[in-house]
Design an enzyme around this catalytic site. Structure first.
Site, PDB file in Angstrom:
ATOM      1  N   GLY A 101       0.837  -1.200   0.000  1.00 46.42           N
ATOM      2  CA  GLY A 101       0.000   0.000   0.000  1.00 46.42           C
ATOM      3  C   GLY A 101       0.869   1.247   0.000  1.00 46.42           C
ATOM      4  O   GLY A 101       0.561   2.240  -0.659  1.00 46.42           O
ATOM      5  N   THR A 102       1.976   1.174   0.721  1.00 43.82           N
ATOM      6  CA  THR A 102       2.897   2.319   0.781  1.00 43.82           C
ATOM      7  C   THR A 102       3.404   2.659  -0.626  1.00 43.82           C
ATOM      8  O   THR A 102       3.453   3.832  -1.013  1.00 43.82           O
ATOM      9  CB  THR A 102       4.098   1.976   1.694  1.00 43.82           C
ATOM     10  OG1 THR A 102       3.585   1.696   2.998  1.00 43.82           O
ATOM     11  CG2 THR A 102       5.098   3.106   1.772  1.00 43.82           C
ATOM     12  N   THR A 160       8.952  -7.815 -11.924  1.00 41.62           N
ATOM     13  CA  THR A 160       8.261  -9.075 -12.204  1.00 41.62           C
ATOM     14  C   THR A 160       6.981  -9.167 -11.372  1.00 41.62           C
ATOM     15  O   THR A 160       6.992  -8.891 -10.162  1.00 41.62           O
ATOM     16  CB  THR A 160       9.189 -10.270 -11.899  1.00 41.62           C
ATOM     17  OG1 THR A 160      10.321 -10.150 -12.753  1.00 41.62           O
ATOM     18  CG2 THR A 160       8.497 -11.599 -12.144  1.00 41.62           C
ATOM     19  N   ASN A 219      -6.998   5.207   9.893  1.00 39.93           N
ATOM     20  CA  ASN A 219      -6.525   3.941  10.471  1.00 39.93           C
ATOM     21  C   ASN A 219      -6.394   3.975  11.986  1.00 39.93           C
ATOM     22  O   ASN A 219      -6.302   2.927  12.606  1.00 39.93           O
ATOM     23  CB  ASN A 219      -5.169   3.565   9.858  1.00 39.93           C
ATOM     24  CG  ASN A 219      -4.172   4.704   9.913  1.00 39.93           C
ATOM     25  OD1 ASN A 219      -4.429   5.787   9.388  1.00 39.93           O
ATOM     26  ND2 ASN A 219      -3.051   4.484  10.554  1.00 39.93           N
ATOM     27  N   GLN A 262      -7.905   0.994   4.720  1.00 37.24           N
ATOM     28  CA  GLN A 262      -8.656   0.461   5.871  1.00 37.24           C
ATOM     29  C   GLN A 262     -10.130   0.198   5.526  1.00 37.24           C
ATOM     30  O   GLN A 262     -10.827  -0.482   6.272  1.00 37.24           O
ATOM     31  CB  GLN A 262      -8.566   1.417   7.076  1.00 37.24           C
ATOM     32  CG  GLN A 262      -7.161   1.541   7.657  1.00 37.24           C
ATOM     33  CD  GLN A 262      -6.668   0.273   8.363  1.00 37.24           C
ATOM     34  OE1 GLN A 262      -7.447  -0.624   8.682  1.00 37.24           O
ATOM     35  NE2 GLN A 262      -5.372   0.189   8.608  1.00 37.24           N
ATOM     36  N   CYS A 284       3.425   1.621  11.665  1.00 36.02           N
ATOM     37  CA  CYS A 284       4.626   2.084  10.986  1.00 36.02           C
ATOM     38  C   CYS A 284       5.412   3.068  11.842  1.00 36.02           C
ATOM     39  O   CYS A 284       6.589   3.268  11.634  1.00 36.02           O
ATOM     40  CB  CYS A 284       4.246   2.743   9.660  1.00 36.02           C
ATOM     41  SG  CYS A 284       3.160   1.701   8.699  1.00 36.02           S
TER      42      CYS A 284
HETATM   43  C1  PLP Z   1      -4.284   4.013   5.972  1.00 37.24           C
HETATM   44  C2  PLP Z   1      -3.032   3.261   5.665  1.00 37.24           C
HETATM   45  N1  PLP Z   1      -2.283   3.630   4.620  1.00 37.24           N
HETATM   46  C3  PLP Z   1      -1.159   2.978   4.288  1.00 37.24           C
HETATM   47  C4  PLP Z   1      -0.715   1.887   5.006  1.00 37.24           C
HETATM   48  C5  PLP Z   1       0.529   1.158   4.559  1.00 37.24           C
HETATM   49  O1  PLP Z   1       0.156   0.012   3.818  1.00 37.24           O
HETATM   50  P1  PLP Z   1       1.204  -1.196   3.568  1.00 37.24           P
HETATM   51  O2  PLP Z   1       1.465  -1.802   4.909  1.00 37.24           O
HETATM   52  O3  PLP Z   1       0.515  -2.130   2.620  1.00 37.24           O
HETATM   53  O4  PLP Z   1       2.432  -0.582   2.982  1.00 37.24           O
HETATM   54  C6  PLP Z   1      -1.457   1.460   6.122  1.00 37.24           C
HETATM   55  C7  PLP Z   1      -0.954   0.361   6.977  1.00 37.24           C
HETATM   56  O5  PLP Z   1      -0.714   0.565   8.178  1.00 37.24           O
HETATM   57  C8  PLP Z   1      -2.644   2.159   6.450  1.00 37.24           C
HETATM   58  O6  PLP Z   1      -3.398   1.796   7.494  1.00 37.24           O
END
Ligand code: PLP
Length: 391
Positions: A70-71, A243, A157, A185, A331
């Site tokens: 997601g990041t 890939t 989140n 989320q 994080c």
């Molecule tokens: C709202 C939100 N954005 C981004 C992320 C990061 O996603 P990923 O862990 O898949 O990199 C999270 C995860 O904590 C999240 O809750």
């Protein structure tokens, strides 16, 4: 001692069907970009997964760009849209976001400001955890023609509040500004339609809904260009080289399918547990304060302030009883910082530092709450004793 997992917003247990698919697909040889039959089979699995995700997110399959997290999808959205818009018009240097985004949004935006001269407008949130739309409206009236993009999360989140994205898009449309939303989320937990929201880009991630860690997607409106961050083999419409991770993508799609199939049932179950957890806390700790709400919210996130405690010691005391929860976004959990989300909602630093997030999943049960109940008063008393002695 039982082990209770109340940290599902950080990552949630992998779904059994997804796990099996992950293992099976990992056994199969074949790079989805290869032309031989191994490659074509892997490609077929990926395209079926793309169709599954598209159906669930209500977009077209070609709009799904798989990423490694997601990041990464958030970075691609922020930097990719910013650079592309700037290449069309040098005046568009403003990025509008909210003060309580995840760091995977705030940090790329701040990086663009520090290293590329972007200007940031952070729209404040109210003390319940909802975006101040009137502030956004005024900012757009004054500077709309200079805005490269808007990025506002679909749901928060840490406190679980759902943001008025339809309204954001309606305001942005007047100035033809693309809107991105981090919906990590929300996906699989509440109704979410990319096409109905009218977004240009939306981020989703697998490991918050029962998929594996290390796979996400950016849903990007057809015909809309972004500048790629990764260059190489030209996979994923030339937008995300590397890939293609067929096993993780297939597992992601199956976990998402299961989450959607059971969404209403899960939502009722998880909301009831959240209510029961909140009642337990209110009864045993009468001065505890709920952070966020009372408007639209996710079913499974509960954020509570326990006055005269320190959240790091609370977390460790709960952990010593077998209960896992969080002081905020995973994080940043390793770093001793008060939650920027809670402070954006007007809490003082010490109030933010005495708050905990409990995030539930369909795997939790009433017996988890009952066990939590047997520990709660003891944990709070110990945390308060530690707090007094450190004061
Ligand atoms: C709202 C939100 N954005 C981004 C992320 C990061 O996603 P990923 O862990 O898949 O990199 C999270 C995860 O904590 C999240 O809750």
């Amino acid at each position: 001692m039982p082990r209770i997992y109340f940290d599902n917003a950080a990552t949630s247990p992998i779904n059994e069907v997804a796990l099996q698919a992950l293992v099976e697909q990992a056994r199969d040889i074949g790079n989805p970009s290869s032309l031989h039959s191994y490659g074509r089979e892997a490609r077929r699995s990926v395209e079926e997964a793309r169709e599954r995700i598209a159906l669930l997110a209500e977009c077209e399959p070609s709009e799904v760009i798989f990423t490694g997290s997601g990041t990464e999808a958030n970075n691609l959205a922020i930097k990719g849209i910013y650079w592309h818009r700037l290449s069309e018009n040098k005046k568009r240097k403003i990025i509008i976001t909210s003060a309580f985004e995840h760091h995977a949004i705030l940090d790329p935006i701040r990086w663009l400001a520090e290293s590329e001269g972007a200007e940031i407008i952070e729209v404040p949130v109210d003390d319940s955890g909802y975006l101040k739309l009137d502030y956004l409206e005024t900012a757009l009236e004054n500077r709309g023609s200079e805005v490269a993009l808007i990025s506002i999360m679909h749901s928060n989140n840490e406190v679980g509040t759902i943001q008025p994205i339809l309204e954001v898009v309606r305001l942005a449309n007047k100035y033809e500004i693309p809107v991105h939303s981090d919906a990590i989320q929300s996906f699989g937990k509440i109704p979410l339609s990319f096409s109905e929201l009218g977004l240009f880009a939306m981020t989703i991630s697998a490991h918050k809904l029962g998929g594996p860690i290390g796979v996400g997607a950016l849903i990007l409106k057809k015909g809309f260009d972004v500048t790629p961050l990764l260059h190489g083999g030209g996979q994923e419409r030339d937008i995300r080289s590397g890939t293609i991770n067929a096993p993780a993508i297939v597992a992601f799609s199956l976990a998402a399918q299961a989450a959607h199939r059971n969404r209403e049932k899960n939502s009722i179950h998880v909301s009831a547990l959240r209510e029961s957890l909140l009642d337990t806390i209110k009864n045993d700790i009468p001065d505890a304060v709920l952070n966020g709400g009372p408007g639209e919210r996710l079913p499974g996130i509960l954020n509570v302030r326990f006055p005269n405690t320190e959240s790091d010691s609370l977390l460790l005391l709960f952990d010593s009883e077998g209960i896992a929860c969080s002081t905020g976004s995973a994080c940043t959990a390793g770093v001793q910082q008060a939650s920027h989300v809670l402070m954006a909602m007007g809490l003082s630093e010490s109030e933010a530092r005495s708050s905990l997030r409990f995030s539930l999943s369909p795997e939790n049960s009433k017996s988890d709450i009952d066990y939590f109940h047997t520990c709660l008063k003891r944990v709070i008393e110990r945390a308060r004793a530690a707090y007094r002695s450190s004061a």
